[in-house]
Design an enzyme around this catalytic site. Sequence first.
Site, PDB file in Angstrom:
ATOM      1  CG  ASP A 422      -1.930   1.129   1.176  1.00  0.00           C
ATOM      2  OD1 ASP A 422      -2.921   0.978   0.451  1.00  0.00           O
ATOM      3  OD2 ASP A 422      -1.713   2.150   1.846  1.00  0.00           O
ATOM      4  CG  ASN A 430      -4.691  11.024  -5.689  1.00  0.00           C
ATOM      5  OD1 ASN A 430      -4.031  11.049  -6.724  1.00  0.00           O
ATOM      6  ND2 ASN A 430      -5.244   9.920  -5.222  1.00  0.00           N
ATOM      7  CG  ASP A 439      -4.198   8.141 -12.498  1.00  0.00           C
ATOM      8  OD1 ASP A 439      -4.554   7.599 -11.438  1.00  0.00           O
ATOM      9  OD2 ASP A 439      -4.991   8.623 -13.331  1.00  0.00           O
ATOM     10  CD  GLU A 465      -4.655   4.041  -1.707  1.00  0.00           C
ATOM     11  OE1 GLU A 465      -4.854   4.546  -0.593  1.00  0.00           O
ATOM     12  OE2 GLU A 465      -5.488   4.054  -2.625  1.00  0.00           O
TER      13      GLU A 465
END
Length: 545
Positions: A422, A430, A439, A465
């Site tokens: 993770d 973000n 991304d 993620e």
Amino acid sequence: MLRWLLGCLLLAGAVAAQADQAAPESVIDFQLRWHHQFQFAGYYAALEKGFYREEGLEVRIHAGSPGRQPVKEVLAGRAQYAEGNSEILHQRLLGQPLVALAAIFQHSPSVLIARRDSGIASAHDLIGKRVMLMDGNADADFLTMLLNEGISPSQVNILPSSYDFNDLLSGKVDAFNSYLTNEPFYLRQQQVDFTVIDPRSYRVDFYSDVLFTSEAEVRDNPARVQAFRRATLKGWRYAMEHPAEIIDLLLAKYGVSKSREHLEFEAAAMRSLILPDLIEIGHMNPGRWQHMADAFIKAGLVKSQAALAGFVYDPRPPAAPAWVVPVLLGALLAVGAVLSVAGYFIRVNRRLLSVDAQLREANERLVANLAEISALHKQLQEQAVHDPLTGLYNRRYLDEVLERELARAVREGYPVSVAMIDLDHFKAVNDTYGHKAGDRVLQALGRLLHEQAREGDVPCRFGGEEFVLVLPRMAGDNARRRAEQWREAFAAQATRHGEIEIHCTMSVGLATYPGDATSAEGLLAGADRALYRAKAGGRNRVEAA
């Protein structure tokens, strides 16, 4: 003589077609499933670009609402054509005279969305939870998903949809029936972390947004049905090639409340469901309808598939009227009586030569088409098992391969390790740099895991993620060393986004068969618990179960 016969047949067909089109209704009413939005782009394009008008059709498009639903409007005669979802097949199997003309979405965008903080991450987590479904107990795709997982619908508190997404945000319900093309935009805009439960991950893959009509329309106005279908599909091809133009139209003429950014999100999300670059828009496979009918029976929504026959529209022209054949045969005999034998055989010979050339050409086209179909099949197989953003395997493939690897490990007596990864503080990436930058980070980690994988390792994007690697024939100690190498390599590299360099770290949880667990579910759960300890221990670290 044969040429004359062919001409007579074509003339008869033209006369029949003209007779059919001679008395169309003055206006055709078309019913959408919901409010005006990009989801229905092809119909707006067919209307505004004049494709319906070119076919001699005058069309009115009506927005949908909770009180104005497609099946009811068509059955009541208030609309001749409409767009709907799996409820079309459901009603057909219950005896309603509906006919599917074209499947616009090859894959359904219908999913369940839950807030991440609800703890719902899989279908099994829905047990005992409040779940809103659009059509109550008639949502066959979700009911089939539950049954495929061994969950009785009675174990879930299913509520009819309020059509108000705020019920999920406020916690009034735990999961909400949503569209991949719509609600995720709202959630990301409001920075709400969420989980998607997609029936496709549980072997349920239905058509969606299907153009349909009534049996009476197909029977009484066959040429109009063909014309409406032809113009509609032309509109969809145009909309997929000119999304910005359709967005301008929606904002200027149809009073759409969504922002331009939301409509752009919707248009982009739809391409992976319609697959316009791979599959002809409107394509329907009778086998998939059969599969959907099987799902309705399994879910207990219908008892029989008897009404399925005739549900899928055949776009080929109808056969000539019954009187044509005997009349033309009589005429053929009369003409044949006055033809010389020599002239007859000369014409037949020429015809045979022409047919032979046509057969050779058709055979060459068939060979070329088979090659294209083979290539398309391969592409679709790749799409079915790969994550489109990172290129790694997806959750569906992971579920299959982990079960297979464990079965082989039991037979041959070797260990299997599972690593769950993770990204640390990914939400901050973000929020700070935007989702496109996020991304890029996901793609960078995907490349690293792909490059570091051994032959036989299976790197997958688990969702969001999170990533999972299946490591056959690798004991826990070796898996830990490998995971430390990945962690150090990723922490040392920077991901570029324009002029920005983004540094990110990752946490890893490990579990190994047979010491930590003996089932696929147990290994994933063990790796997840270890990952949680890595996060709680300060992140950027590796923990084992």
